[in-house]
Design an enzyme around this catalytic site. Sequence first.
Site, PDB file in Angstrom:
ATOM      1  N   ASN A   1       5.260  -9.469  -4.057  1.00 41.00           N
ATOM      2  CA  ASN A   1       6.687  -9.189  -4.111  1.00 41.00           C
ATOM      3  C   ASN A   1       7.535 -10.257  -3.410  1.00 41.00           C
ATOM      4  O   ASN A   1       8.725 -10.069  -3.208  1.00 41.00           O
ATOM      5  CB  ASN A   1       6.991  -7.799  -3.540  1.00 41.00           C
ATOM      6  CG  ASN A   1       6.585  -7.662  -2.097  1.00 41.00           C
ATOM      7  OD1 ASN A   1       5.875  -8.513  -1.567  1.00 41.00           O
ATOM      8  ND2 ASN A   1       7.012  -6.596  -1.448  1.00 41.00           N
ATOM      9  N   CYS A   2       6.937 -11.386  -3.065  1.00 35.41           N
ATOM     10  CA  CYS A   2       7.638 -12.485  -2.394  1.00 35.41           C
ATOM     11  C   CYS A   2       8.237 -13.411  -3.460  1.00 35.41           C
ATOM     12  O   CYS A   2       7.522 -13.920  -4.323  1.00 35.41           O
ATOM     13  CB  CYS A   2       6.652 -13.244  -1.505  1.00 35.41           C
ATOM     14  SG  CYS A   2       7.287 -14.791  -0.831  1.00 35.41           S
ATOM     15  N   ASP A   3       9.544 -13.625  -3.405  1.00 34.04           N
ATOM     16  CA  ASP A   3      10.211 -14.472  -4.394  1.00 34.04           C
ATOM     17  C   ASP A   3       9.663 -15.896  -4.404  1.00 34.04           C
ATOM     18  O   ASP A   3       9.477 -16.484  -5.465  1.00 34.04           O
ATOM     19  CB  ASP A   3      11.719 -14.513  -4.137  1.00 34.04           C
ATOM     20  CG  ASP A   3      12.408 -13.206  -4.471  1.00 34.04           C
ATOM     21  OD1 ASP A   3      11.844 -12.411  -5.262  1.00 34.04           O
ATOM     22  OD2 ASP A   3      13.513 -12.971  -3.946  1.00 34.04           O
TER      23      ASP A   3
END
Length: 105
Positions: free
Chosen positions: A8-10
């Site tokens: 979920n890390c951009d």
Amino acid sequence: MRLYGLKNCDTCRKALKSLPDAEFFDVRADGVPNDVLAQALDLFGKALLNTRSTTWRGLDEADRMRPPLELLAEHPTLMKRPLIEQDGTLYLGWAAETKSGLGVA
């Protein structure tokens, strides 16, 4: 090529989009092998710890003073992301230097 990060890390998603052949490892679910963590700590030092993360802010002062490998083993989300391994070479983060080293525009 292996990419260690969070799904979920951009920044990790941007890296994965540019590196479609990379094998992704979610540090929260899969962890990072101890030998890779030790090598990354030797290479990047304290830069390996993400001291701007919510996990870091949630630690008390005594925990923050613990050895980095212990902290990363217990709280893998403290690792700056992504950590990329290609042919034995490690890259940290997704800045111009990493992109250049990996031959990505």
